[in-house]
Design a protein around this motif. Structure first.
Motif, PDB file in Angstrom:
ATOM      1  N   ALA A 576      26.557 -25.912  -0.996  1.00 57.33           N
ATOM      2  CA  ALA A 576      27.567 -26.012  -2.051  1.00 57.33           C
ATOM      3  C   ALA A 576      27.009 -26.713  -3.281  1.00 57.33           C
ATOM      4  CB  ALA A 576      28.799 -26.757  -1.523  1.00 57.33           C
ATOM      5  N   LEU A 579      25.266 -24.153  -5.172  1.00 59.03           N
ATOM      6  CA  LEU A 579      26.249 -23.268  -5.793  1.00 59.03           C
ATOM      7  C   LEU A 579      26.747 -23.870  -7.107  1.00 59.03           C
ATOM      8  CD1 LEU A 579      29.085 -21.346  -4.003  1.00 59.03           C
ATOM      9  CD2 LEU A 579      29.589 -22.609  -6.079  1.00 59.03           C
ATOM     10  N   PHE A 580      27.048 -25.157  -7.090  1.00 58.26           N
ATOM     11  CA  PHE A 580      27.547 -25.806  -8.306  1.00 58.26           C
ATOM     12  C   PHE A 580      26.458 -25.858  -9.386  1.00 58.26           C
ATOM     13  CE2 PHE A 580      28.761 -29.434 -10.969  1.00 58.26           C
ATOM     14  CZ  PHE A 580      30.074 -29.089 -11.269  1.00 58.26           C
ATOM     15  N   SER A 610      33.182 -24.949  -5.184  1.00 63.12           N
ATOM     16  CA  SER A 610      32.041 -25.545  -4.478  1.00 63.12           C
ATOM     17  C   SER A 610      32.506 -26.419  -3.322  1.00 63.12           C
ATOM     18  CB  SER A 610      31.192 -26.364  -5.455  1.00 63.12           C
ATOM     19  OG  SER A 610      30.705 -25.557  -6.503  1.00 63.12           O
ATOM     20  N   TYR A 611      33.585 -27.153  -3.526  1.00 63.59           N
ATOM     21  CA  TYR A 611      34.139 -27.999  -2.456  1.00 63.59           C
ATOM     22  C   TYR A 611      34.589 -27.139  -1.280  1.00 63.59           C
ATOM     23  CZ  TYR A 611      36.972 -31.742  -0.345  1.00 63.59           C
ATOM     24  OH  TYR A 611      37.505 -32.670   0.509  1.00 63.59           O
TER      25      TYR A 611
END
Length: 639
Positions: A576, A579-580, A610-611
């Motif tokens: 994640a 991803l961010f 993202s979370y």
């Protein structure tokens, strides 16, 4: 409680349930047959811009209005997307062309002219709908081989800015003449027609007429009787205070061989960047190949280890244990902050169930783009009802860790993840509301969301937790020592932070190519409908998360480090972070957002995404590692 209060409470509850049901209403997509001369209803939708990402209602600009503005029924997904669908003064009749129809005449004041200029500066586009088909503007694009292909873009620009007639100063011009083209497929047996296309060519025209203006005034700049039709913007209409603007339109009808069932095909190929199938499939094949190699190595290594350990147990000589078997007395020791791990595992199960069922429905074609807002509505609906699995998973894990207060763990599962998302969402919604955008969620819809959370999701989490806690506790395959074993000093590459960050690269690599097209569809207002391919990517993501976590967990146990619980969650969950970071890279390289509020909205929504991705991938890795450790320690003989 007295009768009036009971009656008021009942009425309020009924209205609330009706509002929630209305939020989940999805418009029908059945084909509609039209005879020649049948009226066609053109509806207007929001104004959109990829520069601001802030939608506005069509009538927020001083456009021509019908006698009364009527809002169309919108589902929850449409409202959250900022759609505001209303009727319009544009009236068509099936297969009856119209030329130079005057909609209205406006004289702009200073405020109205300023509003138009701001929207032109921000490159806002006008969106319309006819028979559930969005309006598109065809443009020609030449590829590398110089072949011209038609690209469709949603809506048309409010206007344009540029220099005219040798002027050195840039001026603003409005698109006040619309040339519509309605494509239809004709049934030769019934003589009825179905609409299969809705296109527009906008023009900026300074209309002229003789004498005083009246309802019967004939334009000299657009007169079909004198064979003067608008074909170019050679004399554009400037946007200035006290400028008279006459809004007009043409309608033409074109018979098409495209059948009603295939009318969305052209819309689904609207991306400016063509999808390079070979590149994507090649990347996926590499990921599959690497995953297969990792799985084969793991199976061969484990088989050798287990055979060796069981061989030693059958021999009479005592030999010292080595490798991962050495920590068998501590490997199932409950981790630090085990309650939080239970909450995140349960939430991840809820995310996983929602994503899996949503993709299955999308692959089967139930969430087609003709159902505007259907995808988001389905995801929220499934999230709410997957709460029962979240409660069950967290309670089962909690009881295995010898927990006793199942209600507390159910409460934290109900509120931790959704509460964090809600706080960020409310802050972003306040920013949108401050900009007076139609993207701000109305109070009634906000209340419906809260009702879905507190009225359905929370009770279902408690039901799942109750059922899960009543189940027999999961038994560990080996006994846990009373005194924790000391962990030896680890090599630099087995450092927790390093291994966690390394572990997230492969899962992110499995999805980042597809992520580009998903971000493009969301932030550049294009359709995404390759759900079959996305489902394959999702399956590969699951396999990749599971295998990379198992491999790193195996190396960790071989190094006599038994603190695998949280590390297994964070290893795949760290994808994640990538991803961010990729979302930030996409923002600076692909988007042209300049307003601070729009940037905050982008990063706020990508933080939420993202979370959720962290919770999803972390849970996949955790349960894969949980299954792996139980399998290997139940396969060896331990005294």
């Amino acid at each position: 409680m007295d009768a009036p209060r009971r009656s008021a409470l009942f009425s309020f509850s009924l209205l609330l349930l009706l509002h929630v049901a209305h939020c989940f209403y999805l418009p029908g997509v059945a084909p509609q047959d039209f005879d020649k001369g049948d009226p066609l209803t053109v509806k207007v939708n929001k104004l959109t811009s990829i520069k601001t990402q802030l939608p506005y209602s069509y009538y927020s600009l001083p456009y021509c209005t019908p006698d009364s503005i009527v809002d169309s029924a919108e589902n929850l997904g449409e409202v959250l997307r900022g759609d505001r669908i209303e009727n319009s003064p544009y009236t068509f009749k099936m297969r009856e062309p119209q030329m130079c129809n005057v909609v209205c005449r406006k004289t702009l004041d200073n405020k109205q002219a300023k509003e138009f200029k701001e929207k032109i500066d921000d490159e806002y586009r006008v969106n319309m709908i006819l028979d559930n088909l969005p309006l598109v503007m065809p443009t020609m694009r030449r590829g590398v081989d110089q072949d011209a292909t038609t690209i469709y873009q949603l809506g048309y620009y409010v206007g344009l800015k540029g220099k005219y007639s040798g002027s050195t100063e840039e001026k603003y011009f409005i698109h006040n003449h619309l040339s519509f083209n309605v494509k239809y497929h004709r049934d030769l047996q019934t003589e009825t027609s179905r609409i299969v296309g809705f296109e527009v060519k906008p023009f900026s025209v300074k209309h002229e007429y003789e004498g005083e203006w009246s309802d019967n005034t004939r334009l000299t700049s657009c007169d079909p009787h004198a064979n003067r039709l608008v074909t170019s913007s050679s004399n554009p209409q400037e946007v200035e205070e006290k400028q008279e603007i006459i809004f007009t339109y043409d309608v033409s009808f074109e018979q098409s061989d495209v059948k009603w069932a295939s009318r969305w095909d052209a819309y689904l190929l609207m991306s400016d960047d063509q999808i390079h199938w070979f590149s994507i499939v090649n990347s996926l094949m590499i990921v599959l190949f690497l995953s297969g190699m990792v799985a084969m190595i793991m199976l061969r290594t484990l088989y050798r280890d287990i055979s060796k350990y069981n061989e030693l147990e059958t021999q009479e000589e005592a030999q010292e244990e080595t490798g991962w078997k050495l920590v068998h007395g501590d490997v199932f020791r409950p981790p630090v902050n085990s309650d939080l791990l239970c909450v995140y595992a349960g939430t991840g199960v809820q995310c996983f169930g929602m994503m899996l069922v949503t993709m299955m429905f999308a692959v089967l074609g139930f969430l087609s783009p003709s159902n505007r807002g259907g995808l988001m509505t389905a995801m929220l609906f499934l999230w709410v009802f997957m709460g029962i699995f979240a409660g069950y998973a967290s309670a089962r894990l909690y009881k295995m860790f010898k927990g006793t207060e199942w209600k507390r763990i159910a409460l934290r599962t109900s509120f931790m993840f959704p509460g964090t998302i809600a706080v960020v969402f409310f802050i972003l919604n306040a920013l949108i509301w401050g900009e007076k955008s139609s993207g701000a969620v109305p109070f009634g819809t906000m209340f419906a969301l809260i009702f879905l959370w507190f009225g359905i999701s929370v009770p279902l989490v408690f039901v799942g937790s109750y059922v899960g806690f009543r189940k027999q506790a999961i038994e560990d395959p080996v006994k846990t020592n009373k005194i924790p074993r000391q962990i030896p000093e680890q090599a630099w590459y087995m450092n927790p932070i390093f291994s966690i960050l390394i572990g997230g690269i492969l899962p992110f690599g499995a999805v980042f190519i597809e992520l580009f097209f998903i971000l493009t569809s969301i932030w550049l207002h294009q359709f995404y409908y390759i759900f079959g391919f996305l489902f394959i990517v999702f399956m590969i993501l699951i396999v990749t998360c599971a295998e990379i976590t198992i491999v790193l967990c195996y190396f960790q146990l071989c190094s006599e480090d038994y603190l695998w619980w949280w590390r297994s969650y964070l290893t795949s969950g760290s994808s994640a972070l990538y991803l961010f970071l990729y979302a930030a890279f996409y923002f600076f390289t692909k988007l042209e957002i300049t307003k601070p509020v729009s940037g905050m909205l982008y990063f706020g929504y990508m933080l939420i995404a993202s979370y959720a991705f962290f919770v999803l991938t972390g849970t996949i890795g955790f349960y894969a590692c949980f299954w792996f450790t139980r399998l290997i320690y139940s396969s060896v003989k331990i005294d």
